[in-house]
Design a protein around this motif. Structure first.
Motif, PDB file in Angstrom:
ATOM      1  N   LEU A  43       0.833  -1.212   0.000  1.00 33.46           N
ATOM      2  CA  LEU A  43       0.000   0.000   0.000  1.00 33.46           C
ATOM      3  C   LEU A  43       0.864   1.258   0.000  1.00 33.46           C
ATOM      4  CD1 LEU A  43      -2.627  -1.044   2.702  1.00 33.46           C
ATOM      5  CD2 LEU A  43      -2.902  -1.088   0.221  1.00 33.46           C
ATOM      6  N   THR A  54      -4.359  -1.704  -9.942  1.00 35.16           N
ATOM      7  CA  THR A  54      -3.666  -1.178  -8.757  1.00 35.16           C
ATOM      8  C   THR A  54      -2.877  -2.294  -8.086  1.00 35.16           C
ATOM      9  OG1 THR A  54      -5.736   0.016  -8.410  1.00 35.16           O
ATOM     10  CG2 THR A  54      -4.045   0.267  -6.730  1.00 35.16           C
ATOM     11  N   ASP A  55      -3.568  -3.398  -7.849  1.00 35.28           N
ATOM     12  CA  ASP A  55      -2.971  -4.535  -7.153  1.00 35.28           C
ATOM     13  C   ASP A  55      -1.650  -4.955  -7.801  1.00 35.28           C
ATOM     14  OD1 ASP A  55      -2.827  -6.807  -5.489  1.00 35.28           O
ATOM     15  OD2 ASP A  55      -3.819  -8.028  -7.022  1.00 35.28           O
ATOM     16  N   LYS A 111       2.177  -4.821  -6.490  1.00 34.27           N
ATOM     17  CA  LYS A 111       2.907  -6.083  -6.294  1.00 34.27           C
ATOM     18  C   LYS A 111       4.258  -6.036  -7.003  1.00 34.27           C
ATOM     19  CE  LYS A 111      -0.446  -9.512  -5.033  1.00 34.27           C
ATOM     20  NZ  LYS A 111      -1.725 -10.084  -5.437  1.00 34.27           N
ATOM     21  N   LEU A 161      -4.796  -5.635  -1.616  1.00 33.76           N
ATOM     22  CA  LEU A 161      -5.442  -4.877  -2.691  1.00 33.76           C
ATOM     23  C   LEU A 161      -6.233  -5.766  -3.634  1.00 33.76           C
ATOM     24  CD1 LEU A 161      -2.688  -2.284  -3.570  1.00 33.76           C
ATOM     25  CD2 LEU A 161      -5.014  -1.774  -2.823  1.00 33.76           C
ATOM     26  N   SER A 162      -5.811  -7.041  -3.755  1.00 37.33           N
ATOM     27  CA  SER A 162      -6.533  -7.926  -4.671  1.00 37.33           C
ATOM     28  C   SER A 162      -7.972  -8.133  -4.212  1.00 37.33           C
ATOM     29  CB  SER A 162      -5.809  -9.276  -4.761  1.00 37.33           C
ATOM     30  OG  SER A 162      -5.646  -9.810  -3.467  1.00 37.33           O
ATOM     31  N   ASP A 192     -11.422   0.055  -4.978  1.00 33.63           N
ATOM     32  CA  ASP A 192     -10.104   0.234  -5.588  1.00 33.63           C
ATOM     33  C   ASP A 192      -9.659   1.688  -5.416  1.00 33.63           C
ATOM     34  OD1 ASP A 192      -7.874   0.491  -7.164  1.00 33.63           O
ATOM     35  OD2 ASP A 192      -8.770  -0.424  -8.954  1.00 33.63           O
ATOM     36  N   ALA A 213      -7.602   3.252  -6.904  1.00 30.42           N
ATOM     37  CA  ALA A 213      -7.392   3.895  -8.206  1.00 30.42           C
ATOM     38  C   ALA A 213      -8.683   3.901  -9.007  1.00 30.42           C
ATOM     39  CB  ALA A 213      -6.320   3.154  -8.994  1.00 30.42           C
ATOM     40  N   TYR A 232      -9.799   7.540  -0.105  1.00 31.68           N
ATOM     41  CA  TYR A 232      -8.768   6.695   0.497  1.00 31.68           C
ATOM     42  C   TYR A 232      -7.600   7.576   0.907  1.00 31.68           C
ATOM     43  CZ  TYR A 232      -5.383   2.959   1.074  1.00 31.68           C
ATOM     44  OH  TYR A 232      -4.445   2.111   1.598  1.00 31.68           O
ATOM     45  N   SER A 236      -2.990   4.535   5.649  1.00 31.56           N
ATOM     46  CA  SER A 236      -3.764   3.477   5.003  1.00 31.56           C
ATOM     47  C   SER A 236      -5.174   3.299   5.554  1.00 31.56           C
ATOM     48  CB  SER A 236      -3.024   2.138   5.122  1.00 31.56           C
ATOM     49  OG  SER A 236      -1.703   2.277   4.679  1.00 31.56           O
TER      50      SER A 236
END
Lengths: 354, 268
Positions: A130, A174-175, A179, B132-133, B140, B142, B149, B154
């Motif tokens: 994050l 994003t993920d 990563k 995030l997944s 999301d 983004a 957010y 966080s």
């Protein structure tokens, strides 16, 4: 993650081997490159959920050095996190972002991040995946929006293919951006300083001064800066007098008034490269930091009780000799191989990412 | 004997499943629908973003330029007391005043008669800390949650309202802007302020919502933003034009927990 002997003496050899494999074009990345040094505990980062691969690491590195992540294509992560400075912002007290805007904090070195459970001076970020959101969207750092970044990457001629290689999909999310960046960042392992070699008994020993300094460190510093990471990741106040715009540190996140003016204890590794020091970069030399600990601690920012002497005054009293040997010991924490490692090198990314 | 035990165990299991059903997730009954309709009000005026002025409990005049909030973790109560919890993954919604469609939340639920609806204003702490997944779509950072957010701390912003008020002294830019960005889920490594609010509306105050083939009852919820400024503590825009991550945010959250009321249940 395998518990493998870290490449100590063989590092130079390893670099050579790597370079030659690189030139021969036969190099493939292995998960084992994200290793647990023999003198380190198990990492915190869950690399099972994001295993380091050849393609993922290269992609993360390319992203790290690519100003495409900023609003006006001028600033990359690597602009503020320079390898030669152990990934800190060389010589800058406060970070510089787009349009020459000044941040409020000093960019810390990036090292051994996989062993941290909280990031930033105030610990406001609790997962490395994050973390990049903060600089990308900070108006004084990269000044972009995440959606714009994802759009730019998807529209780029190269990136979709690189994501396909790394993650099996060319739909950039994003993920996956996070990563990839994490794969690069967790590989920034600094564990090949003289200190590490001594601890791993690799045929190197401390000098008499360093040995004495190690004891001074253990008595005065290890409670907050413990081995082998040289940080306990706790929030403490070193009694730095408040400058104009008082940064309230951890309080900004925890809203716990007892944590006002506390900051996450930084690592003592690679100090040679990461100056200036402290959350606002106010000290340019180790001597200035030690002067602060000796005579500069101010009651106004409620220094940690461990700094309070029996007579009630704050400070750590060193004899000239203790101070000299402590500095000698701190120098053993510099990892020159880390700041020169071509694996992390920006030019390297041009070299083998096609 | 053995088979009887197994059978009764299975029956017990079934019975306990029945008590708390999650429609859809197990492919079970989610054959009917109902709609939660959020209608934003300032007292008895509907909220508009065309510069219309409203007055809060401190007598301050203000207008609204942005208003949005997360509604999540929805559950419904049937007349027989059964609680129907929506599958969590499909139970996050961002109600935006600027986007009329976002104010109509249609839920797939088992056929039945419903007496109460419960929802969260905000995002549960667990989802705030998920990888995030597991935060796609409206979650999301983004995508759907952009602007809702905090990257440096966080976590999601639960409620965001911005606008202008003549009560505010000019800021540096010479505008009289207020900004309320309220979030905080209680902290990850150490506890901090928790502004998550759960709201239950008793449908029986109006009438039971009846779902079934060819029907789509609409539960009309009024969100009265004036409530944000009063209740446990009067909030003065002049004194507190900007509230984000601060202990003070708690007062706003305590106030806005009571901004929802049931306007009607339309059994259509």
């Amino acid at each position: 993650m395998k518990k493998t002997q870290f490449f100590p003496r063989s590092l130079v050899f390893g670099i050579l081997l790597f370079a030659s494999l690189l030139l021969a074009g036969g190099f493939t990345w292995k998960e084992e490159w994200f290793l647990q040094p023999a003198n380190f505990p198990a990492p915190v980062y869950n690399s099972k959920a994001n295993p380091v691969t050849d393609a993922g690491f290269k992609l993360g590195k390319k992203l790290f050095y690519d100003p495409i992540l900023s609003a006006d294509y001028t600033i990359s992560c690597g602009s503020c996190h320079i390898q030669a400075a152990a990934f800190s912002h060389h010589g800058h007290d406060l970070s510089h972002g787009i349009h020459d805007l000044l941040g409020t904090r000093n960019a810390p070195g990036l090292q051994n991040l996989a062993w941290y459970s909280r990031y930033m001076w105030d610990g406001g970020i609790t997962n490395l995946d994050l973390q990049p959101i903060a600089p990308i969207t900070n108006p004084v750092e990269m000044g972009d929006t995440l959606s714009a970044v994802i759009r730019k990457l998807n529209a780029d001629p190269q990136y979709p293919g690189l994501f396909e290689k790394a993650f099996g999909t060319n739909r950039i999310s994003t993920d996956l951006v996070m990563k990839a960046l994490s794969q690069f960042m967790i590989c920034l392992v600094s564990a090949d300083s003289k200190y590490d070699k001594v601890m791993r008994k690799e045929g190197v020993v401390f000098t008499a001064d360093e040995t004495a300094g190690y004891q001074v460190y253990r008595q005065n510093c290890a409670s907050c800066h413990p081995e082998p990471l040289f940080t306990n990741q706790q929030f403490r106040s070193t009694g730095l007098p408040v400058l104009e715009e008082g940064d309230e540190g951890r309080y900004l996140v925890s809203l716990d008034s007892s944590e006002r003016f506390t900051f996450r204890v930084p690592s003592l590794r690679n100090l040679k490269f990461t100056f200036p020091y402290m959350h606002d970069g106010r000290f340019y030399t180790i001597d200035e930091v030690l002067d602060h600990y000796a005579t500069g601690i101010s009651h106004t920012t409620r220094p940690d009780p461990s700094f309070i002497l029996p007579d009630g005054s704050p400070g750590i009293r060193f004899s000239p000799d203790q101070r000299k040997t402590l500095k000698a010991f701190l120098l053993t924490l510099n990892d020159t191989a880390f700041v020169k490692n071509p694996l992390y090198d920006e030019a390297g990314s041009q070299l083998y990412i096609k | 004997m053995k088979s009887i035990i197994t059978l009764s165990a299975a029956l017990l299991l079934l019975a306990s499943c029945n008590r708390k059903m999650t429609p859809g997730s197990d492919g079970k009954d989610a054959s009917s629908t109902l709609t939660l309709s959020f209608e934003n009000y300032a007292g008895d005026k509907t909220v508009s973003m065309n510069g219309e002025n409203y007055t809060n409990a401190s007598g301050e005049t203000f207008s609204v330029t942005l208003l949005q909030y997360f509604i999540s973790n929805i559950s419904l109560k049937k007349t027989d007391g059964t609680i129907i919890t929506l599958p969590q993954d499909s139970s996050y919604f961002l109600v935006k005043e600027s986007l009329p469609a976002s104010k109509q939340i249609t839920l797939h639920v088992p056929k039945g008669n419903y007496t109460a609806v419960t929802f969260m204003l905000g995002i549960d702490s667990l989802r705030n800390t998920k990888p995030l997944s597991e935060r796609t779509g409206i979650l999301d950072p983004a995508g759907g949650a952009e602007g809702m957010y905090w990257g440096w701390n966080s976590g999601y912003i639960f409620f965001k309202m911005e606008g202008h008020s003549t009560a505010i002294p000019d800021n540096k830019a010479g505008t009289k802007k207020f900004r309320y960005h309220i979030g905080l889920f209680g902290g990850m490594n150490s506890p901090t302020v928790n502004n998550i609010k759960n709201i239950t509306l008793d449908l029986k105050e109006k009438q039971v919502a009846k779902t079934g083939a060819g029907k789509n009852p609409v539960i009309r919820v009024h969100t009265n933003i004036l409530q944000m400024f009063t209740g446990t503590e009067n909030i003065s825009i002049a004194k507190n034009p900007v509230v984000m991550v601060s202990p003070f945010s708690k007062h706003i959250a305590d106030n806005y927990a009571s901004m929802f009321s049931l306007a009607a249940v339309d059994n259509k």
